[in-house]
Design a protein around this motif. Structure first.
Motif, mmCIF file in Angstrom:
data_model
loop_
_atom_site.group_PDB
_atom_site.id
_atom_site.type_symbol
_atom_site.label_atom_id
_atom_site.label_comp_id
_atom_site.label_asym_id
_atom_site.label_seq_id
_atom_site.Cartn_x
_atom_site.Cartn_y
_atom_site.Cartn_z
ATOM 1 N N MET A 145 0.813 -1.219 0.000
ATOM 2 C CA MET A 145 0.000 0.000 0.000
ATOM 3 C C MET A 145 0.850 1.275 0.000
ATOM 4 N N GLN A 175 -9.472 1.743 12.179
ATOM 5 C CA GLN A 175 -9.686 0.772 11.104
ATOM 6 C C GLN A 175 -9.550 -0.664 11.607
ATOM 7 N N GLY A 178 -12.626 -3.363 11.920
ATOM 8 C CA GLY A 178 -12.393 -4.590 11.156
ATOM 9 C C GLY A 178 -12.319 -5.837 12.015
ATOM 10 N N ASP A 201 -5.304 -9.147 6.662
ATOM 11 C CA ASP A 201 -6.285 -8.568 5.724
ATOM 12 C C ASP A 201 -6.842 -7.257 6.268
ATOM 13 N N THR A 202 -7.132 -7.223 7.562
ATOM 14 C CA THR A 202 -7.651 -5.999 8.180
ATOM 15 C C THR A 202 -6.601 -4.901 8.158
ATOM 16 N N ALA A 243 -4.303 -4.570 5.939
ATOM 17 C CA ALA A 243 -4.221 -4.104 4.551
ATOM 18 C C ALA A 243 -5.262 -3.025 4.280
ATOM 19 N N GLN A 244 -6.489 -3.253 4.770
ATOM 20 C CA GLN A 244 -7.541 -2.243 4.591
ATOM 21 C C GLN A 244 -7.196 -0.959 5.348
ATOM 22 N N ALA A 288 -4.646 1.007 3.425
ATOM 23 C CA ALA A 288 -5.227 1.721 2.280
ATOM 24 C C ALA A 288 -5.775 3.073 2.717
ATOM 25 N N VAL A 289 -6.450 3.107 3.856
ATOM 26 C CA VAL A 289 -6.947 4.373 4.398
ATOM 27 C C VAL A 289 -5.782 5.262 4.819
#
Length: 434
Positions: free
Chosen positions: A335, A372, A376, A399-400, A402-403, A406-407
């Motif tokens: 990211m 986040q 998540g 995975d959480t 990663a999200q 992104a933010v």
């Protein structure tokens, strides 16, 4: 289903603040350590998961501030505790479990010759300081200046910004890893002890621990290792077991009881006997606690030690932490935030750093990142693992993350983390005003 709102937890937090100063019994668990409106109040936990009053299920890290290394409600520990509860928990004389627990502990930590149990870390670190003063005849305590916490007692808290109500203390500090600077501190005289965590986020320089011990003894001081975190995480015997350096005194707690209240002061017989009944020297009032040897807590500690020895828990903690660290670093790099979201520390004791555009620690970006994670389904002020985590838990966490990254990238590009914080920033524990 998670919506980013925790109405029942928010209401429970208001009740907590109305009844308990700080809204809880440990400042590090405070509502101010979490994003606004996202400080879950827990109903129960099992393994590596906890549930809040709003009905949400979280993968948990940093369990009980690193105390629950085997996971919540570990069957072997619970059974040992249940068995002793039915036999009575506290008597007018020592129980046979005190002998058994002491023998088991000293077999696990062979650098120590005697041990005394208590209920929390502050009690045993203060007892260690008291012994050092009595043994050496000196009064000043030297604490490692880069390390955040040793005790709730005056000798340490008086060195922090939260020093209201505490008279001046003869506590000084020394820098980690710098023997020459430490010798200058010792040359000032009247130093009873050097107290430190052997390792935090980076390993000690080669020869440092041996050199520190030699310096302390040269100037008539004792060397004390605080193994609250490193004990049962670096090795069963703590960092001293990993690095092979024997302190004069050491203190253990946290993972020793897997959430049950038990801590330990351990050390050389010559020093420990100052708190005993069979020594001709002037007596030290060492540790005398009504609940210090409750049978169920000592049973929990023995079950923990047995589980570690038989199931290879240290290796599993490092394996799980390594998988998590690799995953987080990979998604942060993917990211474009690898310089800003960092995983640090030993695999069994990982923390995360959240850095702003200037690559300095940022409460705002920490708030964004934690928000986040929590929404998540990942709860924790760190990435400290328990052995109860599954590989699936680790993969879901990555995975959480990663999200969240992104933010994080969007916030960096906009140079505006506030849009994703949801309210005020998280705050440091040690600060002058609320």
């Amino acid at each position: 289903m998670r919506t980013g709102e925790l109405p029942r937890s928010c209401a429970a937090n208001e009740r907590l603040h109305a009844l308990i100063p700080g809204g809880g019994h440990t400042y590090a668990k405070g509502e101010d350590q979490f994003p606004e409106g996202l400080a879950p109040v827990i109903t129960h936990g099992r393994g590596a998961h906890v549930w809040d009053v709003d009905g949400n299920d979280y993968i948990e890290y940093g369990s009980g501030l690193r105390a629950v290394s085997l996971g919540h409600a570990h069957p072997r520990v619970v059974e040992a505790v249940r068995r002793e509860l039915e036999r009575g928990s506290n008597f007018v004389r020592p129980s046979v479990l005190e002998i058994e627990a002491a023998e088991r502990f000293l077999a696990t930590v062979p650098t120590a010759e005697m041990v005394k149990f208590a209920k929390n870390g502050s009690d045993v670190t203060t007892a260690a300081v008291r012994l050092a003063r009595a043994h050496t005849g000196h009064t000043r305590v030297a604490v490692c200046r880069e390390q955040p916490f040793f005790s709730t007692d005056d000798w340490f808290i008086g060195t922090t910004p939260m020093d209201a109500g505490i008279p001046g203390q003869p506590t000084i500090s020394f820098p980690y890893g710098d023997l020459a600077a430490t010798e200058q501190v010792l040359r000032g005289g009247d130093v009873a002890c050097l107290i430190l965590e052997v390792e935090t986020q980076t390993a000690p320089p080669p020869g440092y621990l041996t050199g520190l011990r030699e310096l302390a003894h040269r100037y008539g001081a004792l060397l004390i290792f605080d193994e609250m975190i490193t004990g049962f995480r670096w090795s069963e015997a703590g960092a001293q077991g990993l690095y092979g350096v024997q302190p004069d005194l050491s203190t253990f707690g946290k993972a020793l009881g897997n959430g049950f209240a038990v801590s330990a002061l351990a050390g050389r017989r010559e020093i420990m006997e100052l708190g005993g009944l069979r020594d001709p020297r002037e007596r030290v009032f060492l540790l005398s606690t009504t609940h210090g040897a409750e049978t169920h807590s000592l049973a929990a500690a023995m079950a923990v030690m047995d589980t570690y020895a038989e199931e290879g828990i240290i290796a599993r903690l490092h394996e799980l932490g390594g998988r998590l660290a690799d995953g987080v670093r990979a998604v942060a790099a993917g990211m474009g935030v690898a310089d800003h979201v960092q995983v640090r520390g030993r695999a069994s004791n990982l923390v995360f750093a959240t850095l702003g555009p200037d690559l300095r620690p940022s409460p705002q970006y920490r708030t964004l990142f934690m928000r986040q994670l929590i929404t998540g389904g990942v709860l924790g002020p760190s990435f400290v693992v328990s052995s109860a985590l599954s590989e699936e838990d680790i993969d879901r966490t990555v995975d959480t993350v990663a999200q969240a990254c992104a933010v994080y990238r969007k916030a960096l590009d906009a140079d505006d983390p506030a849009a994703w914080m949801g309210g005020r920033a998280v705050k440091p524990v040690f600060r002058k005003y609320a």
